[in-house]
Design a protein around this motif. Sequence first.
Motif, PDB file in Angstrom:
ATOM      1  N   THR A 239     -10.420 -83.400  35.169  1.00 25.23           N
ATOM      2  CA  THR A 239      -9.828 -82.089  35.455  1.00 25.23           C
ATOM      3  C   THR A 239      -9.288 -81.453  34.174  1.00 25.23           C
TER       4      THR A 239
ATOM      5  N   LEU B 299     -16.567 -80.476  40.250  1.00 27.11           N
ATOM      6  CA  LEU B 299     -17.401 -80.092  39.101  1.00 27.11           C
ATOM      7  C   LEU B 299     -18.547 -79.165  39.504  1.00 27.11           C
TER       8      LEU B 299
ATOM      9  N   THR C 288     -15.734 -75.736  39.069  1.00 27.02           N
ATOM     10  CA  THR C 288     -15.454 -75.725  37.631  1.00 27.02           C
ATOM     11  C   THR C 288     -16.273 -74.661  36.919  1.00 27.02           C
TER      12      THR C 288
END
Lengths: 273, 805
Positions: B33, B66, B70
Amino acid sequence: MQRLKKRNKTRAQESASIRILEEAFGNRGQYTGFSATYENIDGCLELYDENLTPLNIKVFCQVKSTENDDKNDYPFEIEHLNYFFKEPTPTILFFIKVPKKEIYYVIASKYYISKVLKIDPQTHTGGTKTIKFTEQNLFTGDIDKFVADYHVEEFELTRMRQLEASSQPASKNEVIEHKKVVTQIVATEAEKIYEIEALIYYYFPVRLTDIDLVKKIADKVGIKGSEMDYLLQKMFSAGLLKNIKNLVSVKDPKVAQKLLDDIIAEKGVTYLL
Amino acid sequence: MKKEQLSKLASLENPKTLKFLEEFALEEKEKITAAKSNEEIIQSLDLLDAIYYRVPAIIIRVVYHLLYKTEPIKPTVERTNWGTLEGKTFSDVQVKCFELVRHIRYYEIDKSITIAFDFINSTDKVLSSIASKLAEEISEYNHHVLPKIGTASQRKVLEFLEKKLSNDKSNKFNIYFIKIALHHILETSSNATTMTSPDTLTFSHGDIVGSVNIAEIRERAIKIVINILEHVESTEDKNSIFGLIEQACRMPMNSPRDSDLGKIIQDNRVFIVESLRNITFLQEKIIQPLWFCLKLEHLMLWSFIHIELQVDIGKKFLSSLYKDDRYKLFSRFVYDDSSRYIKDNVIEGMARDTKSDIKNYLESIAEKKEEIIFEQLNDIATEAFKVDEWKYLVFKQLLEEMGKSKPEVAYTIGQSSIKERAYLSRPSFLSFLLSGIRQVERFDLWDNIAKNIFKSKDIEILSTLIGSMFLSANAEKSHIRKKEDFNLIFDLIHRKNQFKFYGKSTNTLRHFTMNVLKVLFSISPKKTEELVILEIKNNPEYLNGYLQTISMASEEGGFNLNKWTKKGKNFLRKELLKLNDVDWHIQSILPTFCNPEEILNFFINRIKYREKLFGEGRYFDSPGRFYDPVPYHINHELIEFTKKDSKIAEKIAKRISSKYNSHSLEISQFIKNFGISLEEIDNALYKKEKNKETALKKTIRAIYGMESNDIDFIVGLAARTSNQRIFADLYAKIASTGVVSGEFGIADAYRGKIEALEKYTDNENKNIRDFATFSIERLKYSEEQARRDAEEEKEIRRVDFESNN
């Protein structure tokens, strides 16, 4: 599913038990009886949620019943259980006490048949296996719990997880035999040898030319370099270790794995860090 | 902590380790993260991968974060003396995420299906392909997994699809996912690979067991397929999904027809045909497109009648198809002719006869209005591109025959199709109609149509005109008019007169133009040669295609390159230099217009041309297409032709440098690939060079690879020197092993060389003795190293295998 020819059976008792089953599931379970010609599978139960939307779960069932309310077990045909074992999803074995209208059930999955009932389909081919039904097997009317129990995917996936995680570890006997060999060679230093084996397995590939790593192992065992050399020589000559030039490996990785497991169980993972 | 050690910890059972692994995974999750670079993320994912089955829930949270939440992190950039280097991309991170999902797919099955579904149509080809692999692995029947989780995975996929289809009413299906998933669910066999020893991979394959569950799963999958077939709008998607119907009808390979599985599939087939009937007919009239009906016909012919299973079902369906007049006409002229393999069970309308079908239709048109004929033919043409083009062979014959036997009707049909820009006006159809008109020498009609085509200024329709010239000349060369047709092609290539409104040629037009030029060349070589050169100059980006056509035509005697002028030949040689690769066909034309020395010069010029490209920093034309001056595979005829020059070795010797560089490497490759004798080159160099050491160095540069039977030649060279640096050069040639096989392949190759050299250790020539000893010492050391490496590798595999099994 392959079906077996049905033998004669009390029709009245059978219809009474099916009625009890249908009543218990109400509109959340649609029972469809299969042709009376087959004995190993009586029918299937299609389940619905609270809003009566199909859950896409079809439960294949074998329904057994008794007129005797004190009877708590039933002898199931091993031949049938073997067929259930071959099925990709579990079959439900219902046991119904007709006078009391009590329904008991077990989920005859592969796991249940092979591990709980301890039936090996390769060797057990005839006779019966008596299944005892207790309070835990009683159908309480809680259909959601029943669905959760039967949730094939989750149920079987859990098994898969357990099977993969413990891919045939060394048996206790193998470890005992190994320890006997070690104590015969160096009775006083046996514990150190177990540790060295476990650590060589853990850090593999270990090369004798990697002085830092060899020293790290010696430090963890709590011995000096000279003692480490001495023990390594002993282990080589006893056949506990093998080498290809400078590469050192344990003879039996499974046993070394179990030794490592025992050491970590005692000392914690920080021992390795 | 290293990945290997983590994976060992994951195999332990004690609660302390399991707790540690969970904490470790959470720490890595935090690191991901907070990561600032893709390298950091990939490193953490790699560690999580080592313990995947202990922490699947944490991994799936990381992957979701992800893949969905992200913002892509830009690759790190590092400036070095050699230029700018880029680190890992975010796409690398995504690929790693997929690797993890593939490992935990059975633990986190719902989320894995969603990920595969969401990414399978990604514009990133790598992601799309890895997502499709995931979909495949979730849906397939795996021999190892079936006993553990049964068909749970397949049922989950079906549940997912059923939910999607019931929620989404827009008829926009994720066809790619559906196709992959259902293809595997409708498979009748299961596969698996197992490591049965550290060096043995065992492949298991067999039919799945037919059970109530399998029956239910197949039925649900088939219902989804039928539902999509009924509602999908795109032809391509419909075509693609139809493959699943064919698969569902396929009987198992290894189980008898009356096995449980066989019976299930027979039940499926009955259901499928009934469902297809419901979506194909409405009150006995076909409501599906004609191409779709052609596929249905093929299905019934092959999956029912030909295999003699449930024949009546197939025959009944076919009868219904043939009752429809529109399909009946279509099926006379567009088909794959599979019916002729069926001897028995023939039903009315099934058999075709090309000649009589064409004859009957042409006879029938006398009673029909021309508009009706146009509509009927255009109706058939409209289905093109939905059906493989080769199935239109008879239709094209019909058009050509119509041009020949009914030129007036063909003329009207041609004019209508041009006017309406109908499907019939496409080059693959109208060319045949016009070719027929030319073949009966109704040039008056053809010229009239040509006028209309010029008016249209449509380059695709123009292609039909040029195509008809090529097709008619192909049938008979005399169908080319020397003057008018030459002038027309002249104007076309010069874009003069009626052609001045046309832009760049399309692929089809270029192809047809070159083929007409091929015919014109035989009539008027010199004038046509000028046109060919101009055509190539006008479209330099299609050089390869033109040269391929010239090469093939030259082989057939179409463009006889011997008849080309000196100027034309020089032009070709110059153009050939620019090709990335001189392939087999092009090699075959070289002897037709070059002598052996010119061939040598041609390849030397290619080597120089590559150096020029490198000088300009042009290593690749496009990714993966680099300029290869001397091809690896040389046409045998070219080799024989070049060797006809008895002085070729001397001529090459003049080009060899004593320096090691790309130029000398390419020359040595030319020598090897053309099979020029190294002995002859050595002799030529020995005679030519005053300094004998320089001659020796040049000979060494001429050796490209090393074959074991060349050891004697190398040792022979060593006899002429005691220079240790030259020994080292010669040793390098000996030490090269080439391709070896087996785990001790390299070590054994060294051993073979040692044995071959041993006979020289007591040679009367001191230089030879010294060189043999020099080489054997080094080879022994290399052999020992290679053998030890192989043994270590084997032991690592053993420990790894025994730990995990």
